[in-house]
Design a protein around this motif. Structure first.
Motif, PDB file in Angstrom:
ATOM      1  N   HIS A  53      -7.723 -37.753 -44.894  1.00 45.57           N
ATOM      2  CA  HIS A  53      -6.818 -36.941 -45.715  1.00 45.57           C
ATOM      3  C   HIS A  53      -6.576 -35.598 -45.037  1.00 45.57           C
ATOM      4  N   VAL A  54      -5.342 -35.099 -45.158  1.00 40.02           N
ATOM      5  CA  VAL A  54      -5.024 -33.748 -44.702  1.00 40.02           C
ATOM      6  C   VAL A  54      -4.566 -32.940 -45.919  1.00 40.02           C
ATOM      7  N   LEU A  55      -4.933 -31.678 -45.909  1.00 41.83           N
ATOM      8  CA  LEU A  55      -4.681 -30.808 -47.057  1.00 41.83           C
ATOM      9  C   LEU A  55      -3.828 -29.624 -46.619  1.00 41.83           C
ATOM     10  N   CYS A  56      -2.797 -29.345 -47.393  1.00 42.03           N
ATOM     11  CA  CYS A  56      -1.992 -28.147 -47.159  1.00 42.03           C
ATOM     12  C   CYS A  56      -2.698 -26.970 -47.824  1.00 42.03           C
ATOM     13  N   PRO A  57      -2.979 -25.884 -47.094  1.00 37.05           N
ATOM     14  CA  PRO A  57      -3.724 -24.768 -47.667  1.00 37.05           C
ATOM     15  C   PRO A  57      -2.934 -23.941 -48.679  1.00 37.05           C
ATOM     16  N   CYS A  58      -1.617 -24.107 -48.724  1.00 36.45           N
ATOM     17  CA  CYS A  58      -0.816 -23.264 -49.620  1.00 36.45           C
ATOM     18  C   CYS A  58      -0.937 -23.697 -51.082  1.00 36.45           C
ATOM     19  N   HIS A  59      -0.689 -24.970 -51.354  1.00 36.57           N
ATOM     20  CA  HIS A  59      -0.688 -25.446 -52.746  1.00 36.57           C
ATOM     21  C   HIS A  59      -1.461 -26.753 -52.910  1.00 36.57           C
ATOM     22  N   GLN A  60      -2.313 -27.035 -51.936  1.00 35.83           N
ATOM     23  CA  GLN A  60      -3.263 -28.149 -52.011  1.00 35.83           C
ATOM     24  C   GLN A  60      -2.605 -29.534 -52.089  1.00 35.83           C
ATOM     25  N   SER A  61      -1.411 -29.672 -51.556  1.00 41.81           N
ATOM     26  CA  SER A  61      -0.845 -31.017 -51.439  1.00 41.81           C
ATOM     27  C   SER A  61      -1.699 -31.803 -50.442  1.00 41.81           C
ATOM     28  N   THR A  62      -2.026 -33.035 -50.794  1.00 40.49           N
ATOM     29  CA  THR A  62      -2.927 -33.850 -49.982  1.00 40.49           C
ATOM     30  C   THR A  62      -2.214 -35.133 -49.571  1.00 40.49           C
ATOM     31  N   ASP A  92      -2.633 -47.396 -30.006  1.00 35.13           N
ATOM     32  CA  ASP A  92      -4.083 -47.572 -29.973  1.00 35.13           C
ATOM     33  C   ASP A  92      -4.776 -46.725 -31.047  1.00 35.13           C
ATOM     34  N   GLY A  93      -4.159 -46.681 -32.226  1.00 36.20           N
ATOM     35  CA  GLY A  93      -4.732 -45.913 -33.343  1.00 36.20           C
ATOM     36  C   GLY A  93      -4.347 -44.441 -33.360  1.00 36.20           C
ATOM     37  N   ILE A  94      -3.656 -43.951 -32.339  1.00 36.27           N
ATOM     38  CA  ILE A  94      -3.205 -42.556 -32.316  1.00 36.27           C
ATOM     39  C   ILE A  94      -1.882 -42.462 -33.082  1.00 36.27           C
ATOM     40  N   VAL A  95      -1.879 -41.663 -34.134  1.00 36.99           N
ATOM     41  CA  VAL A  95      -0.681 -41.505 -34.956  1.00 36.99           C
ATOM     42  C   VAL A  95      -0.222 -40.043 -34.895  1.00 36.99           C
ATOM     43  N   ALA A  96       1.084 -39.867 -35.003  1.00 33.93           N
ATOM     44  CA  ALA A  96       1.678 -38.522 -34.936  1.00 33.93           C
ATOM     45  C   ALA A  96       2.529 -38.299 -36.177  1.00 33.93           C
ATOM     46  N   PHE A  97       2.190 -37.267 -36.937  1.00 33.83           N
ATOM     47  CA  PHE A  97       2.934 -36.908 -38.146  1.00 33.83           C
ATOM     48  C   PHE A  97       3.390 -35.453 -38.053  1.00 33.83           C
ATOM     49  N   SER A  98       4.437 -35.152 -38.800  1.00 36.83           N
ATOM     50  CA  SER A  98       4.900 -33.771 -38.879  1.00 36.83           C
ATOM     51  C   SER A  98       3.817 -32.889 -39.487  1.00 36.83           C
ATOM     52  N   LYS A  99       3.675 -31.705 -38.923  1.00 36.41           N
ATOM     53  CA  LYS A  99       2.681 -30.756 -39.420  1.00 36.41           C
ATOM     54  C   LYS A  99       3.216 -29.942 -40.601  1.00 36.41           C
ATOM     55  N   ILE A 100       4.490 -30.085 -40.901  1.00 33.13           N
ATOM     56  CA  ILE A 100       5.141 -29.258 -41.912  1.00 33.13           C
ATOM     57  C   ILE A 100       5.047 -29.935 -43.277  1.00 33.13           C
ATOM     58  N   CYS A 101       4.428 -29.256 -44.227  1.00 33.98           N
ATOM     59  CA  CYS A 101       4.256 -29.811 -45.571  1.00 33.98           C
ATOM     60  C   CYS A 101       5.619 -30.038 -46.219  1.00 33.98           C
ATOM     61  N   THR A 102       5.748 -31.105 -46.961  1.00 32.18           N
ATOM     62  CA  THR A 102       7.012 -31.452 -47.599  1.00 32.18           C
ATOM     63  C   THR A 102       7.201 -30.769 -48.946  1.00 32.18           C
ATOM     64  N   HIS A 103       6.314 -29.810 -49.270  1.00 33.13           N
ATOM     65  CA  HIS A 103       6.489 -29.055 -50.508  1.00 33.13           C
ATOM     66  C   HIS A 103       7.355 -27.819 -50.249  1.00 33.13           C
ATOM     67  N   VAL A 104       6.786 -26.814 -49.579  1.00 36.37           N
ATOM     68  CA  VAL A 104       7.570 -25.612 -49.251  1.00 36.37           C
ATOM     69  C   VAL A 104       7.516 -25.278 -47.769  1.00 36.37           C
ATOM     70  N   GLY A 105       7.043 -26.189 -46.930  1.00 35.60           N
ATOM     71  CA  GLY A 105       7.100 -25.986 -45.491  1.00 35.60           C
ATOM     72  C   GLY A 105       5.924 -25.279 -44.865  1.00 35.60           C
ATOM     73  N   CYS A 106       4.794 -25.206 -45.541  1.00 31.84           N
ATOM     74  CA  CYS A 106       3.612 -24.584 -44.944  1.00 31.84           C
ATOM     75  C   CYS A 106       3.043 -25.482 -43.841  1.00 31.84           C
ATOM     76  N   PRO A 107       2.386 -24.911 -42.822  1.00 25.54           N
ATOM     77  CA  PRO A 107       1.748 -25.733 -41.791  1.00 25.54           C
ATOM     78  C   PRO A 107       0.438 -26.330 -42.305  1.00 25.54           C
ATOM     79  N   ILE A 108       0.262 -27.605 -42.100  1.00 27.07           N
ATOM     80  CA  ILE A 108      -0.956 -28.306 -42.540  1.00 27.07           C
ATOM     81  C   ILE A 108      -2.004 -28.206 -41.439  1.00 27.07           C
TER      82      ILE A 108
END
Length: 352
Positions: free
Chosen positions: A294-303, A269-285
């Motif tokens: 859009h979601v942004l990783c605070p470490c290196h701004q991967s979006t 019903d539109g609810i989606v679940a994604f990993s919270k772990i950034c695929t760059h160096v593993g920072c929490p998003i």
């Protein structure tokens, strides 16, 4: 000590010149060199049975060193890294560290003790005095050194006492294996631990703030919720290890705004679940923009675009965030329908 106090047999006139002592001609010199005392043979020099006992003692110590080295290696297999035991008088200590220190120390100690006992009981102990010589050795000196070396090798019994020689070589051969085992401390082999998480079919999504199971109505459009697997507690000793892979990011998007077909199929019903772990160096998003999804990783701004399969739209991340397929159980709570279909977090050497 004056010359009058020196025993007569140790005075220069009576010293044993066979051992290389130097005679002093000045009889009234209070600091005259008394020379070397007469050599006294050890019991091992005159009794072959005593020599055999010393040989067995040395071999026994070298054998203990080998066993300790084997114990050092076995400790890595037997004791888990996080096992804590009580040992008097040290208190609560790491079982692995205690076992490694004890066995490695014993391996080195018994090699040293065996070598010392060998030297003190079986090798030649005749006192030898040698004159100082120029830095550059003469051919005669070189020949003498080689002759002395050959004599020392013969007197050590290396060729004749094979039991000592073989056990010493065995101990010296096994000790370096301890250094190879220490390479394990560079990090445990990942095996398949990086490929899987705690998520499995039927596990409920637990709100990380309230620690309560999530219902679809708990997730509003435009909100961002963080979840963890049912059965995982912050008090568990492995919580940090598991949450580093299983941390989940829940958002609700209008179904018509979801662009990726598989993302829509894996949602509820539109609810989606994604990993919270950034695929760059593993920072929490943790930064979410609800208008653009859009979601942004605070470490290196991967979006990442959560409305389009969480693909990367900016930054150094190498691939999209893994999605967790979810549904609703018969109690009305959100649940996982399996694990992530790919490893979470940054790429690793055996991802394949």
């Amino acid at each position: 000590m004056s010359s009058q106090e020196i025993p007569e047999e140790n005075l220069p006139s009576a010293q044993d010149t066979a051992h290389g002592a130097v005679k002093v001609a000045v009889a009234d010199d209070p600091f005259a060199d008394p020379g070397l005392p007469p050599h006294k043979p050890r019991i091992q020099d005159i009794d072959e049975r005593a020599a055999r006992r010393s040989e067995r003692a040395v071999a026994f110590m070298f054998t203990l060193s080998m066993l300790a080295t084997v114990g050092f290696i076995a400790s890595y297999v037997i004791f888990p890294v996080d096992k804590i035991v009580y040992i008097w008088p040290f208190g609560r200590v790491s079982a692995l560290n205690f076992a490694l220190g004890l066995t490695l120390g014993a391996a080195l100690f018994f090699i040293g003790a065996g070598a010392v006992h060998w030297a003190r009981t079986l090798m030649s102990d005749v006192e030898i005095a040698d004159e100082r010589h120029p830095i550059q050795a003469s051919p005669e000196t070189k020949a003498k050194v080689m002759s002395d070396f050959a004599a020392g090798a013969a007197e050590s019994g290396m060729g004749r006492r094979k039991l000592i020689r073989n056990t010493m070589f065995g101990a010296l051969s096994l000790v370096p294996l301890s250094g190879l085992m220490l390479l394990r401390d560079m990090g445990p082999l990942p095996e398949r631990k990086l490929r899987t998480t705690m998520w499995a079919k039927g596990l409920q999504l637990i709100n990380m703030n309230t620690h309560e199971p999530l219902r679809p109505e708990d997730v509003a459009v435009g909100s961002l919720t963080f979840a963890m697997p049912e059965g995982l507690s912050e008090h568990d000793h492995n919580f940090q290890v598991e949450i580093a892979k299983a941390a989940l990011m829940i958002v609700r998007i209008q179904p018509e705004d979801i662009k990726d077909k598989r993302e829509l199929e894996w949602s509820h019903d539109g609810i989606v679940a994604f990993s919270k772990i950034c695929t760059h160096v593993g920072c929490p998003i943790s930064l979410y923009e609800q208008q653009t999804h859009h979601v942004l990783c605070p470490c290196h701004q991967s979006t990442f675009d959560l409305s389009d399969g969480a693909r990367v739209i900016f930054g150094p991340a190498g691939h999209a965030l893994p999605q967790l397929r979810i549904g609703v159980n018969d109690k009305g709570f959100l649940e996982a329908l399996g694990d992530f279909d790919e490893p979470v977090g940054p790429a690793f050497w055996e991802r394949g």
